[in-house]
Design a protein around this motif. Structure first.
Motif, mmCIF file in Angstrom:
data_model
loop_
_atom_site.group_PDB
_atom_site.id
_atom_site.type_symbol
_atom_site.label_atom_id
_atom_site.label_comp_id
_atom_site.label_asym_id
_atom_site.label_seq_id
_atom_site.Cartn_x
_atom_site.Cartn_y
_atom_site.Cartn_z
ATOM 1 N N MET A 120 0.821 -1.216 0.000
ATOM 2 C CA MET A 120 0.000 0.000 0.000
ATOM 3 C C MET A 120 0.855 1.267 0.000
ATOM 4 O O MET A 120 0.357 2.350 -0.245
ATOM 5 C CB MET A 120 -0.967 0.003 1.181
ATOM 6 N N TYR A 121 2.152 1.132 0.266
ATOM 7 C CA TYR A 121 3.052 2.286 0.283
ATOM 8 C C TYR A 121 3.618 2.596 -1.105
ATOM 9 O O TYR A 121 4.296 3.605 -1.293
ATOM 10 C CB TYR A 121 4.214 2.033 1.240
ATOM 11 N N GLN B 26 4.386 -7.348 8.651
ATOM 12 C CA GLN B 26 5.415 -6.308 8.535
ATOM 13 C C GLN B 26 6.466 -6.815 7.559
ATOM 14 O O GLN B 26 7.256 -7.701 7.884
ATOM 15 C CB GLN B 26 6.052 -6.039 9.905
ATOM 16 N N VAL B 27 6.477 -6.226 6.401
ATOM 17 C CA VAL B 27 7.452 -6.648 5.391
ATOM 18 C C VAL B 27 8.759 -5.896 5.644
ATOM 19 O O VAL B 27 8.769 -4.668 5.687
ATOM 20 C CB VAL B 27 6.925 -6.359 3.967
ATOM 21 N N ILE C 105 12.202 -3.943 5.287
ATOM 22 C CA ILE C 105 12.516 -2.881 4.320
ATOM 23 C C ILE C 105 13.404 -3.402 3.178
ATOM 24 O O ILE C 105 13.371 -2.865 2.066
ATOM 25 C CB ILE C 105 13.146 -1.660 5.042
ATOM 26 N N TYR D 247 11.589 -3.849 0.015
ATOM 27 C CA TYR D 247 11.324 -2.598 -0.716
ATOM 28 C C TYR D 247 12.540 -2.211 -1.552
ATOM 29 O O TYR D 247 12.415 -1.702 -2.657
ATOM 30 C CB TYR D 247 10.994 -1.467 0.262
#
Lengths: 173, 173
Positions: free
Chosen positions: B85-86, B114-115, B117, B120
């Motif tokens: 969603m980010y 909680q993925v 970082i 990302y």
């Protein structure tokens, strides 16, 4: 206006799935989710909390009588779309439904383990998002994504700034 | 070829959600779902049973090391799409991704509470399907539906004949 009707909610089995149905409905611009089956105050509360944090007035509302909701909305001129793996390919009807959406409210019905045949008969459209078994959450999301050509804007306490590779969340106090 | 990586599976909390992630992956044409978190033989079995009944070789496969899977697939030339969603609006990148799909394998990563970082940073694309909280099942379905312009054909024991208002299922013995 789009309303989602989720049939046959079971506690605890469907708690998270129905919550996802509600959050998908909200994120893709539906007004509210009505659900039948077992009343679930915890699920209603989770949905309310998301609306309070992220904006909008979306709620999950309990009803004892799903077929009654369908009949009432039909009387008021709404069109009924029942999402089912047995239905015809939704792509075949999207053009027609987009035109309907300009003038009428739409009720989207999602199951539920065993949806009574009455829902198939009373619906204006029985539509499938693939004829394979998968997920009511998924079918609803694909349909709503097609219906809502632009994303709904929410004014909530929390808001995300879209990013290529970071998590950026802005919280208003 | 598309593979889905589902991070951080928890028993019993995620049993049905992860099953839905798997079935969506299968129905929309992915090759398999790899999952991390807690190993769940019951979930794997449910997915296998669906493939046996409805066709195809789709499986849910456990891995202890999600980041290892990502790194290995990158080494082999796959592109990594992390749904979050980010992320930036997936619509902005669809044209580019459809071109990539013609020449490269794609790994689609979905959370997970909680993925870390690292996911990302290592992903080629961090994409959002709306920036509102909803469902990994939904985000995955919307993306896969856009990627697969025509439905995958399955040859299973069970098959549905799409219908305007009936449930027609054909079972081969």
């Amino acid at each position: 206006m789009i309303i989602v009707l989720r049939l046959g909610h079971r506690i605890p089995r469907d708690e998270r799935i129905t919550t996802h149905v509600a959050l998908v409905s909200r994120a893709f611009g539906a007004e509210k989710m009505i659900y039948t089956g077992q009343k679930d105050s915890g699920m209603e509360e989770s949905v309310k909390k998301i609306s309070e944090e992220w904006g909008g007035n979306f709620i999950a509302e309990y009803s004892k009588n799903g077929l009654g909701i369908v009949k009432e909305m039909r009387r008021k001129g709404s069109k009924i779309i029942h999402l089912t793996m047995y239905g015809i390919d939704f792509n075949e009807k999207m053009e027609e439904i987009k035109k309907i959406e300009e003038n009428s409210d739409i009720l989207i019905v999602v199951g539920g383990a065993q949806v009574p045949i009455e829902f198939y008969k009373i619906s204006d459209f029985n539509l499938s998002v693939t004829n394979q078994p998968h997920s009511e959450v998924a079918a609803l999301a694909v349909l709503l994504n097609e219906l809502n050509s632009k994303n709904k804007v929410f004014e909530g306490k929390k808001r995300i700034t879209p990013s290529e590779n970071k998590k950026i969340i802005i919280t208003k106090n």
